[in-house]
Design an enzyme around this catalytic site. Structure first.
Site, PDB file in Angstrom:
ATOM      1  N   MET A  27       0.848  -1.194   0.000  1.00  0.00           N
ATOM      2  CA  MET A  27       0.000   0.000   0.000  1.00  0.00           C
ATOM      3  C   MET A  27       0.889   1.252   0.000  1.00  0.00           C
ATOM      4  O   MET A  27       0.431   2.352   0.333  1.00  0.00           O
ATOM      5  CB  MET A  27      -0.940  -0.006   1.209  1.00  0.00           C
ATOM      6  CG  MET A  27      -1.869  -1.221   1.189  1.00  0.00           C
ATOM      7  SD  MET A  27      -3.475  -0.962   1.919  1.00  0.00           S
ATOM      8  CE  MET A  27      -3.021  -0.635   3.592  1.00  0.00           C
ATOM      9  N   HIS A  34       9.208  -3.513   3.685  1.00  0.00           N
ATOM     10  CA  HIS A  34       8.810  -3.745   2.288  1.00  0.00           C
ATOM     11  C   HIS A  34      10.039  -4.056   1.433  1.00  0.00           C
ATOM     12  O   HIS A  34      10.003  -4.930   0.571  1.00  0.00           O
ATOM     13  CB  HIS A  34       8.153  -2.496   1.702  1.00  0.00           C
ATOM     14  CG  HIS A  34       6.874  -2.096   2.349  1.00  0.00           C
ATOM     15  ND1 HIS A  34       6.757  -0.996   3.152  1.00  0.00           N
ATOM     16  CD2 HIS A  34       5.636  -2.653   2.306  1.00  0.00           C
ATOM     17  CE1 HIS A  34       5.515  -0.873   3.566  1.00  0.00           C
ATOM     18  NE2 HIS A  34       4.815  -1.871   3.089  1.00  0.00           N
ATOM     19  N   ASP A 147       2.641  -9.381   9.270  1.00  0.00           N
ATOM     20  CA  ASP A 147       1.188  -9.557   9.127  1.00  0.00           C
ATOM     21  C   ASP A 147       0.917 -11.054   8.988  1.00  0.00           C
ATOM     22  O   ASP A 147       0.481 -11.533   7.936  1.00  0.00           O
ATOM     23  CB  ASP A 147       0.676  -8.792   7.906  1.00  0.00           C
ATOM     24  CG  ASP A 147       0.853  -7.301   8.078  1.00  0.00           C
ATOM     25  OD1 ASP A 147       0.502  -6.783   9.145  1.00  0.00           O
ATOM     26  OD2 ASP A 147       1.369  -6.646   7.151  1.00  0.00           O
ATOM     27  N   ARG A 184       2.655   2.576  10.230  1.00  0.00           N
ATOM     28  CA  ARG A 184       1.931   3.279  11.304  1.00  0.00           C
ATOM     29  C   ARG A 184       2.860   3.927  12.321  1.00  0.00           C
ATOM     30  O   ARG A 184       2.418   4.786  13.078  1.00  0.00           O
ATOM     31  CB  ARG A 184       1.042   2.297  12.057  1.00  0.00           C
ATOM     32  CG  ARG A 184      -0.043   1.750  11.186  1.00  0.00           C
ATOM     33  CD  ARG A 184      -0.896   0.812  11.969  1.00  0.00           C
ATOM     34  NE  ARG A 184      -1.935   0.279  11.101  1.00  0.00           N
ATOM     35  CZ  ARG A 184      -3.021  -0.315  11.522  1.00  0.00           C
ATOM     36  NH1 ARG A 184      -3.224  -0.463  12.810  1.00  0.00           N
ATOM     37  NH2 ARG A 184      -3.905  -0.774  10.674  1.00  0.00           N
TER      38      ARG A 184
END
Ligand code: PAF
Length: 277
Positions: A27, A34, A147, A184
């Site tokens: 995203m 990432h 995740d 976040r």
């Protein structure tokens, strides 16, 4: 490096590719976590495709997809340095055209933990990942261990629907004090950033207890809970000791397990996990 905005263009390009295609769906607002996925994909495939798309359907009614941090030019520079071949940056109209009405619902593994706290989240994730898989047609797709439930959901979906894609889980990348890298983290004030290390401390305690031979899952959950409760800025959403693939809570650790937790620090909800051998 090619930056592509439409499904038609990506399909045309895909037809010309031979060899293994590694795919990293994101995203955006990329961090070292990432980039670890991208680097792994780079070593294992002839072509690497990264998507950047803030998927509105995986945000709940009280979550704000419009407020999700975005920095496309910086992301493109980072991906260029990692020698990514193709970047897919579609619009909402491209991914959810008028009349869109098909959803992918993975049962059971989605009902616990993040699924219980964020109803509809995994339906949005499974739907967009299916759509991206259909367009990119990757040989392998890369997801972060951070995740862990998302990865378990995607694995289930790929197996159930015979998608024939290898799902690769890449270990979590951490800051030097153990905080898992996450888009976040940028929302944390300096005081909250200090408090956020309590997640890793709780997981480290869990690993030590487990390595020391503790098999009583409820005892471990209680010790994690009381450690986190000592941090005044932390509010526990859940602490879990669960079967590593189904994510069903365990009372006794007699199989590969996953310790996971979600904790709100100030206004920022953080999650983390650690596999227990
Ligand atoms: O993990 C994420 O960033 C998202 O859930 C994903 C897999 C890109 C789907 O929107």
């Amino acid at each position: 490096m090619q930056v592509i905005g439409t499904i038609a263009e990506l399909r045309a390009l895909r037809q010309q590719l031979s060899g293994a295609v590694g795919f990293v769906p994101t995203m955006g607002y990329l961090h070292q976590g990432h980039l670890a996925l991208v680097r792994r994909a780079r070593t294992e495939n002839s072509t690497v495709v990264v998507s950047i798309y803030v998927n509105p359907t995986q945000f709940g009614p009280r979550e704000d997809s419009a407020g999700y941090p975005r920095e496309l030019n910086r992301d493109l520079d980072l991906l260029h340095s990692e020698k990514v071949d193709v970047i897919f940056v579609p619009s909402d109209a491209e991914m959810y055209p008028p009349g869109f009405s098909t959803w992918v619902d993975v049962e059971n593994v989605t009902e616990r933990l993040e699924g219980a706290s964020r109803p509809g989240h995994f339906r949005g994730v499974a739907t967009i990942v299916t759509k991206l898989f259909n367009v990119v047609r990757p040989s392998r797709a890369y997801f972060g261990q951070k995740d862990a439930q998302q990865t378990a959901v995607i694995r289930r979906m790929v197996a159930d629907l015979d998608m024939g894609i290898e799902i690769v889980a890449v270990p979590t990348v951490r800051e030097s004090d153990g905080l898992a890298m996450s888009s976040r983290n940028v929302h944390l004030s300096p005081e909250e950033r200090r408090a956020a290390t309590v997640l890793f401390e709780a997981l480290t305690l869990t690993r030590e207890l487990s390595r020391g031979g503790e098999k009583d899952a409820e005892e471990i959950r209680q010790q994690m809970t009381s450690l986190i409760q000592k941090e005044p800025l932390a509010r526990i959403d859940y602490v879990s000791i669960a079967d590593a693939s189904t994510l069903e809570e365990l009372s006794f650790i007699d199989r590969p397990a996953l310790a996971s937790l979600a904790v709100t620090i100030g206004k920022t909800r953080l999650m983390d996990n650690m596999p227990l051998e």
